[in-house]
Design an enzyme around this catalytic site. Structure first.
Site, PDB file in Angstrom:
ATOM      1  N   GLY A  31     -10.070  34.905  40.700  1.00 40.49           N
ATOM      2  CA  GLY A  31      -8.926  35.108  39.953  1.00 40.49           C
ATOM      3  C   GLY A  31      -7.872  35.624  40.502  1.00 40.49           C
ATOM      4  CG  LEU A  33      -6.365  31.995  38.999  1.00 38.31           C
ATOM      5  CD1 LEU A  33      -6.504  30.816  37.957  1.00 38.31           C
ATOM      6  CD2 LEU A  33      -7.130  31.639  40.079  1.00 38.31           C
ATOM      7  CG  HIS A  37      -6.353  30.375  43.194  1.00 36.83           C
ATOM      8  ND1 HIS A  37      -5.747  31.648  43.323  1.00 36.83           N
ATOM      9  CD2 HIS A  37      -7.494  30.717  43.911  1.00 36.83           C
ATOM     10  CE1 HIS A  37      -6.135  32.720  44.022  1.00 36.83           C
ATOM     11  NE2 HIS A  37      -7.347  32.210  44.184  1.00 36.83           N
TER      12      HIS A  37
HETATM   13  P1  AMP Z   1     -10.359  33.247  45.991  1.00 39.36           P
HETATM   14  O1  AMP Z   1     -10.132  33.509  44.766  1.00 39.36           O
HETATM   15  O2  AMP Z   1      -9.591  34.125  47.059  1.00 39.36           O
HETATM   16  O3  AMP Z   1     -11.907  33.539  46.272  1.00 39.36           O
HETATM   17  O4  AMP Z   1     -10.322  31.821  46.540  1.00 39.36           O
HETATM   18  C1  AMP Z   1     -10.438  30.873  45.811  1.00 39.36           C
HETATM   19  C2  AMP Z   1     -10.509  29.497  46.405  1.00 39.36           C
HETATM   20  O5  AMP Z   1      -8.831  29.246  46.516  1.00 39.36           O
HETATM   21  C3  AMP Z   1     -11.078  29.432  47.916  1.00 39.36           C
HETATM   22  O6  AMP Z   1     -11.621  28.179  48.039  1.00 39.36           O
HETATM   23  C4  AMP Z   1      -9.742  29.561  48.429  1.00 39.36           C
HETATM   24  O7  AMP Z   1      -9.818  29.119  50.147  1.00 39.36           O
HETATM   25  C5  AMP Z   1      -8.376  28.900  47.922  1.00 39.36           C
HETATM   26  N1  AMP Z   1      -7.358  29.544  48.395  1.00 39.36           N
HETATM   27  C6  AMP Z   1      -7.083  30.783  48.422  1.00 39.36           C
HETATM   28  N2  AMP Z   1      -5.883  30.902  48.825  1.00 39.36           N
HETATM   29  C7  AMP Z   1      -5.339  29.671  48.945  1.00 39.36           C
HETATM   30  C8  AMP Z   1      -4.015  29.114  49.613  1.00 39.36           C
HETATM   31  N3  AMP Z   1      -3.103  30.150  49.910  1.00 39.36           N
HETATM   32  N4  AMP Z   1      -3.957  27.736  49.632  1.00 39.36           N
HETATM   33  C9  AMP Z   1      -5.098  26.954  49.371  1.00 39.36           C
HETATM   34  N5  AMP Z   1      -5.931  27.375  48.981  1.00 39.36           N
HETATM   35  C10 AMP Z   1      -6.224  28.833  48.874  1.00 39.36           C
END
Ligand code: AMP
Length: 282
Positions: A31, A33, A37
């Site tokens: 979350g 987001l 995301h």
């Molecule tokens: P998180 O909510 O931080 O656990 O991230 C969920 C997913 O989004 C994971 O696969 C992360 O690697 C991806 N994610 C987070 N930040 C970015 C970003 N800046 N660019 C691309 N994917 C991202």
């Protein structure tokens, strides 16, 4: 867009869609987001028949209790963003729904658990595997989408898929890191940076670009020390500033001019720990 809080309701929905012959794309998140995301949701929509996104702040992957307490939660805004992005279903489970039992499997992640995020955050990747394993078992997707922003996590998930026979058919997709105009990798934790820290934070990407620009075969020590010193000078407390083999994550102080390389940085800015990475070789 459907919103599910219970596993069995989500499973019924997915079984129906699978029976209709649709492929199931899954985007797990914690979350708060941001467009990073949403880029995963878009990748899933471009590939799969339906897209399911989960929002679950997973307690078992936080080795620091304060980090868990302070993790940003913006669920109403998140739901709106997913709706706008054309996501088909959101899974918003409670902790009890994901962890009805306390028995936990140990995942053999080998050296991945001994370097970088593995050594800096003991137990973190076991927690990641626990939650992703349970989520994948619930959703049973055909495709799963992760971000390169968490480079080592992508390697851990690949390993998890290979370790479990019931998950080995799932296709893993890795999307590029989405950045702010100033280069800062988008992250939910950026919400916790104050104004002054926000101005400093893009220096991590500058350090990564510096490493890429100055890469030469031979010893990397001097260049790494310069990048680290610069981060310290502007106010970071670096955890690691390193270059590693892009496929094994073995640290490489000396480069033969051929091995594929990735540069990895983790650094505290005030209370907030930021990570980023950049592939250095083509
Ligand atoms: P998180 O909510 O931080 O656990 O991230 C969920 C997913 O989004 C994971 O696969 C992360 O690697 C991806 N994610 C987070 N930040 C970015 C970003 N800046 N660019 C691309 N994917 C991202």
């Amino acid at each position: 867009m459907w919103i599910f809080k219970r596993k069995n309701n989500l499973q019924r929905y997915i079984q129906k869609k699978t029976a209709e012959g649709l492929s199931i794309g899954f985007v797990p998140t914690m979350g708060a987001l941001h467009p990073g995301h949403i880029s995963l949701v878009e990748a899933s929509r471009n590939t799969c028949g339906i897209t399911v996104c989960s929002i679950f702040v997973n307690p078992t992957q936080f080795n620091d209790k304060k980090d868990l307490e302070n993790y940003p939660r913006t669920v109403e805004k998140d739901i709106q963003m997913l709706f706008d992005a054309g996501c088909d279903a959101v899974f918003l489970p409670s902790v009890e729904e994901i962890y009805p039992t306390l028995t936990t499997r140990h995942y053999d992640l080998g050296t991945l658990e001994q370097v970088f995020e593995g050594s800096s955050r003991p137990g973190h990747f076991q927690g990641v595997c626990q939650v992703v394993d349970r989520l994948l078992d619930t959703v049973q997707p055909t495709d799963v989408f992760f971000g390169q922003k968490d480079y080592q996590q992508c390697m851990v998930i690949n390993k998890l898929l290979a370790l479990s026979s019931n998950l080995s058919n799932i296709k893993m997709h890795i999307s590029p890191t989405q950045r702010e105009a100033n280069g800062l990798a988008m992250s939910s934790r950026n919400l916790r940076l104050n104004q002054k820290e926000q101005a400093i934070a893009p220096e991590i990407f500058q350090a990564l670009q510096y490493l890429k620009k100055n890469l030469q075969a031979g010893s990397q020590s001097k260049m790494l020390a310069q990048a680290r010193d610069r981060l310290v000078a502007v106010g970071f407390k670096p955890d690691y500033v390193s270059i590693a083999h892009a496929k094994t994550l073995e640290e490489m102080q000396v480069w033969d001019g051929e091995a594929p390389l990735v540069a990895l940085v983790a650094a505290f800015l005030g209370e907030v720990r930021l990570i980023d990475n950049l592939i250095l070789t083509d």
